[in-house]
Design a protein around this motif. Structure first.
Motif, PDB file in Angstrom:
ATOM      1  N   MET A   1       0.744  -1.329   0.007  1.00 33.75           N
ATOM      2  CA  MET A   1       0.002   0.130  -0.107  1.00 33.75           C
ATOM      3  C   MET A   1       0.814   1.296  -0.041  1.00 33.75           C
ATOM      4  SD  MET A   1      -2.906   1.059   2.674  1.00 33.75           S
ATOM      5  CE  MET A   1      -4.149   2.016   2.018  1.00 33.75           C
ATOM      6  N   LYS A   2       0.438   2.248  -0.854  1.00 35.61           N
ATOM      7  CA  LYS A   2       1.217   3.436  -0.630  1.00 35.61           C
ATOM      8  C   LYS A   2       1.008   4.183   0.491  1.00 35.61           C
ATOM      9  CE  LYS A   2       0.009   4.513  -5.513  1.00 35.61           C
ATOM     10  NZ  LYS A   2      -0.782   5.360  -6.459  1.00 35.61           N
ATOM     11  N   ASN A   3       2.245   4.917   0.863  1.00 37.76           N
ATOM     12  CA  ASN A   3       2.259   5.804   2.077  1.00 37.76           C
ATOM     13  C   ASN A   3       1.314   6.814   2.088  1.00 37.76           C
ATOM     14  OD1 ASN A   3       3.124   7.459   4.196  1.00 37.76           O
ATOM     15  ND2 ASN A   3       5.189   7.645   3.478  1.00 37.76           N
ATOM     16  N   PRO A   4       0.437   6.809   3.076  1.00 36.56           N
ATOM     17  CA  PRO A   4      -0.659   7.786   3.284  1.00 36.56           C
ATOM     18  C   PRO A   4      -0.062   9.374   3.280  1.00 36.56           C
ATOM     19  CG  PRO A   4      -0.898   6.250   4.832  1.00 36.56           C
ATOM     20  CD  PRO A   4       0.207   5.917   4.218  1.00 36.56           C
ATOM     21  N   GLU A   5       0.975   9.277   4.039  1.00 34.79           N
ATOM     22  CA  GLU A   5       1.668  10.621   4.116  1.00 34.79           C
ATOM     23  C   GLU A   5       2.198  11.277   2.505  1.00 34.79           C
ATOM     24  OE1 GLU A   5       2.533  13.261   6.392  1.00 34.79           O
ATOM     25  OE2 GLU A   5       1.250  11.859   7.669  1.00 34.79           O
ATOM     26  N   MET A   6       2.254  10.584   1.679  1.00 38.07           N
ATOM     27  CA  MET A   6       2.750  10.991   0.416  1.00 38.07           C
ATOM     28  C   MET A   6       1.766  10.830  -0.847  1.00 38.07           C
ATOM     29  SD  MET A   6       5.652  12.371   1.043  1.00 38.07           S
ATOM     30  CE  MET A   6       6.097  12.657  -0.618  1.00 38.07           C
ATOM     31  N   THR A   7       0.407  10.506  -0.118  1.00 38.46           N
ATOM     32  CA  THR A   7      -0.867  10.233  -1.145  1.00 38.46           C
ATOM     33  C   THR A   7      -1.545  11.375  -1.066  1.00 38.46           C
ATOM     34  OG1 THR A   7      -0.654   7.886  -0.669  1.00 38.46           O
ATOM     35  CG2 THR A   7      -2.678   8.729  -2.014  1.00 38.46           C
ATOM     36  N   PHE A   8      -1.697  12.205  -2.325  1.00 34.87           N
ATOM     37  CA  PHE A   8      -2.538  13.312  -2.482  1.00 34.87           C
ATOM     38  C   PHE A   8      -3.980  13.045  -3.179  1.00 34.87           C
ATOM     39  CE2 PHE A   8       1.576  14.469  -1.468  1.00 34.87           C
ATOM     40  CZ  PHE A   8       1.599  15.512  -0.690  1.00 34.87           C
ATOM     41  N   LEU A   9      -5.116  13.476  -2.745  1.00 28.83           N
ATOM     42  CA  LEU A   9      -6.366  13.579  -3.302  1.00 28.83           C
ATOM     43  C   LEU A   9      -6.861  14.628  -3.849  1.00 28.83           C
ATOM     44  CD1 LEU A   9      -7.954  11.119  -0.456  1.00 28.83           C
ATOM     45  CD2 LEU A   9      -6.775  10.458  -2.674  1.00 28.83           C
ATOM     46  N   SER A  10      -7.431  14.761  -5.040  1.00 27.66           N
ATOM     47  CA  SER A  10      -7.913  15.783  -5.562  1.00 27.66           C
ATOM     48  C   SER A  10      -9.510  16.073  -5.054  1.00 27.66           C
ATOM     49  CB  SER A  10      -8.035  15.663  -7.218  1.00 27.66           C
ATOM     50  OG  SER A  10      -9.031  14.602  -7.448  1.00 27.66           O
ATOM     51  N   VAL A  11      -9.925  17.170  -5.310  1.00 22.66           N
ATOM     52  CA  VAL A  11     -11.398  17.535  -4.760  1.00 22.66           C
ATOM     53  C   VAL A  11     -12.311  16.553  -5.465  1.00 22.66           C
ATOM     54  CG1 VAL A  11     -11.916  19.103  -6.447  1.00 22.66           C
ATOM     55  CG2 VAL A  11     -12.869  19.232  -4.311  1.00 22.66           C
ATOM     56  N   ASN A  12     -12.278  15.912  -6.585  1.00 25.46           N
ATOM     57  CA  ASN A  12     -12.964  14.885  -7.191  1.00 25.46           C
ATOM     58  C   ASN A  12     -12.750  13.917  -6.478  1.00 25.46           C
ATOM     59  OD1 ASN A  12     -14.026  16.613  -9.301  1.00 25.46           O
ATOM     60  ND2 ASN A  12     -12.136  16.273 -10.572  1.00 25.46           N
ATOM     61  N   GLN A  13     -11.669  13.134  -6.276  1.00 27.37           N
ATOM     62  CA  GLN A  13     -11.459  12.144  -5.410  1.00 27.37           C
ATOM     63  C   GLN A  13     -11.968  12.009  -3.873  1.00 27.37           C
ATOM     64  OE1 GLN A  13      -7.261  12.141  -5.996  1.00 27.37           O
ATOM     65  NE2 GLN A  13      -7.301  10.344  -7.323  1.00 27.37           N
ATOM     66  N   LEU A  14     -11.756  13.294  -3.253  1.00 30.15           N
ATOM     67  CA  LEU A  14     -12.400  13.536  -2.042  1.00 30.15           C
ATOM     68  C   LEU A  14     -14.095  13.318  -2.190  1.00 30.15           C
ATOM     69  CD1 LEU A  14     -10.308  16.268  -0.521  1.00 30.15           C
ATOM     70  CD2 LEU A  14     -10.533  13.994   0.270  1.00 30.15           C
ATOM     71  N   ALA A  15     -14.488  13.984  -3.096  1.00 30.91           N
ATOM     72  CA  ALA A  15     -16.150  13.925  -3.316  1.00 30.91           C
ATOM     73  C   ALA A  15     -16.420  12.530  -3.370  1.00 30.91           C
ATOM     74  CB  ALA A  15     -16.366  15.001  -4.192  1.00 30.91           C
ATOM     75  N   GLU A  16     -15.682  11.886  -4.264  1.00 33.36           N
ATOM     76  CA  GLU A  16     -16.155  10.519  -4.576  1.00 33.36           C
ATOM     77  C   GLU A  16     -15.972   9.592  -3.037  1.00 33.36           C
ATOM     78  OE1 GLU A  16     -14.925   6.532  -7.326  1.00 33.36           O
ATOM     79  OE2 GLU A  16     -14.570   8.772  -8.130  1.00 33.36           O
ATOM     80  N   ARG A  17     -14.736   9.850  -2.577  1.00 32.89           N
ATOM     81  CA  ARG A  17     -14.706   8.983  -1.339  1.00 32.89           C
ATOM     82  C   ARG A  17     -15.672   9.309  -0.224  1.00 32.89           C
ATOM     83  NH1 ARG A  17      -9.803   7.004   1.401  1.00 32.89           N
ATOM     84  NH2 ARG A  17     -10.009   7.300   3.646  1.00 32.89           N
ATOM     85  N   LEU A  18     -16.038  10.435  -0.092  1.00 37.22           N
ATOM     86  CA  LEU A  18     -16.824  10.997   0.937  1.00 37.22           C
ATOM     87  C   LEU A  18     -18.541  10.771   0.555  1.00 37.22           C
ATOM     88  CD1 LEU A  18     -14.704  13.758   2.361  1.00 37.22           C
ATOM     89  CD2 LEU A  18     -14.941  11.631   3.062  1.00 37.22           C
ATOM     90  N   SER A  19     -18.726  10.494  -0.674  1.00 36.53           N
ATOM     91  CA  SER A  19     -19.899  10.799  -1.378  1.00 36.53           C
ATOM     92  C   SER A  19     -20.610  11.904  -1.068  1.00 36.53           C
ATOM     93  CB  SER A  19     -20.829   9.457  -0.777  1.00 36.53           C
ATOM     94  OG  SER A  19     -20.351   8.270  -0.953  1.00 36.53           O
ATOM     95  N   VAL A  20     -20.000  13.011  -1.212  1.00 29.99           N
ATOM     96  CA  VAL A  20     -20.581  14.560  -1.343  1.00 29.99           C
ATOM     97  C   VAL A  20     -20.255  15.142  -2.403  1.00 29.99           C
ATOM     98  CG1 VAL A  20     -20.552  14.525   1.294  1.00 29.99           C
ATOM     99  CG2 VAL A  20     -18.572  15.424   0.072  1.00 29.99           C
ATOM    100  N   SER A  21     -20.652  16.533  -2.486  1.00 28.90           N
ATOM    101  CA  SER A  21     -20.383  17.254  -3.874  1.00 28.90           C
ATOM    102  C   SER A  21     -18.991  17.893  -3.586  1.00 28.90           C
ATOM    103  CB  SER A  21     -21.546  18.239  -3.969  1.00 28.90           C
ATOM    104  OG  SER A  21     -21.515  19.280  -3.025  1.00 28.90           O
ATOM    105  N   LYS A  22     -18.436  18.294  -4.750  1.00 32.40           N
ATOM    106  CA  LYS A  22     -17.160  19.349  -4.654  1.00 32.40           C
ATOM    107  C   LYS A  22     -17.793  20.590  -3.764  1.00 32.40           C
ATOM    108  CE  LYS A  22     -16.390  19.521  -8.866  1.00 32.40           C
ATOM    109  NZ  LYS A  22     -15.591  19.695 -10.085  1.00 32.40           N
TER     110      LYS A  22
END
Length: 84
Positions: A1-22
């Motif tokens: 698994m990738k190091n979470p400290e070095m993994t960055f998420l875009s607003v689109n990825q966050l919105a999908e992960r959290l099931s919310v809008s941008k």
């Protein structure tokens, strides 16, 4: 698994992960209730996965084991069809 400290998420990825809008992500950011974003370059903003996981772990959780609708006038729980 990738190091979470070095993994960055875009607003689109966050919105999908959290099931919310941008818009929700940006609103939470403005309100100060969301982890700070990191500017990787001009016009490129991302959130550290480690910050998001830490924030998620602070959110209240709910575990529902039974739904009792009798107190709100639905009827007796044996009268409710729970078959899908």
């Amino acid at each position: 698994m990738k190091n979470p400290e070095m993994t960055f998420l875009s607003v689109n990825q966050l919105a999908e992960r959290l099931s919310v809008s941008k818009d929700s992500i940006y609103r939470w950011k403005r309100e100060g209730t969301f982890p700070s974003a990191v500017s990787l370059s001009p016009g490129t903003t991302r959130w550290r996965l480690s910050d998001i996981v830490e924030w998620e772990n602070t959110l209240p959780t709910c575990l529902m084991t039974e739904l009792d609708l009798t107190g709100i006038g639905i009827g007796h729980k044996d009268d409710i069809d729970t078959k899908i």
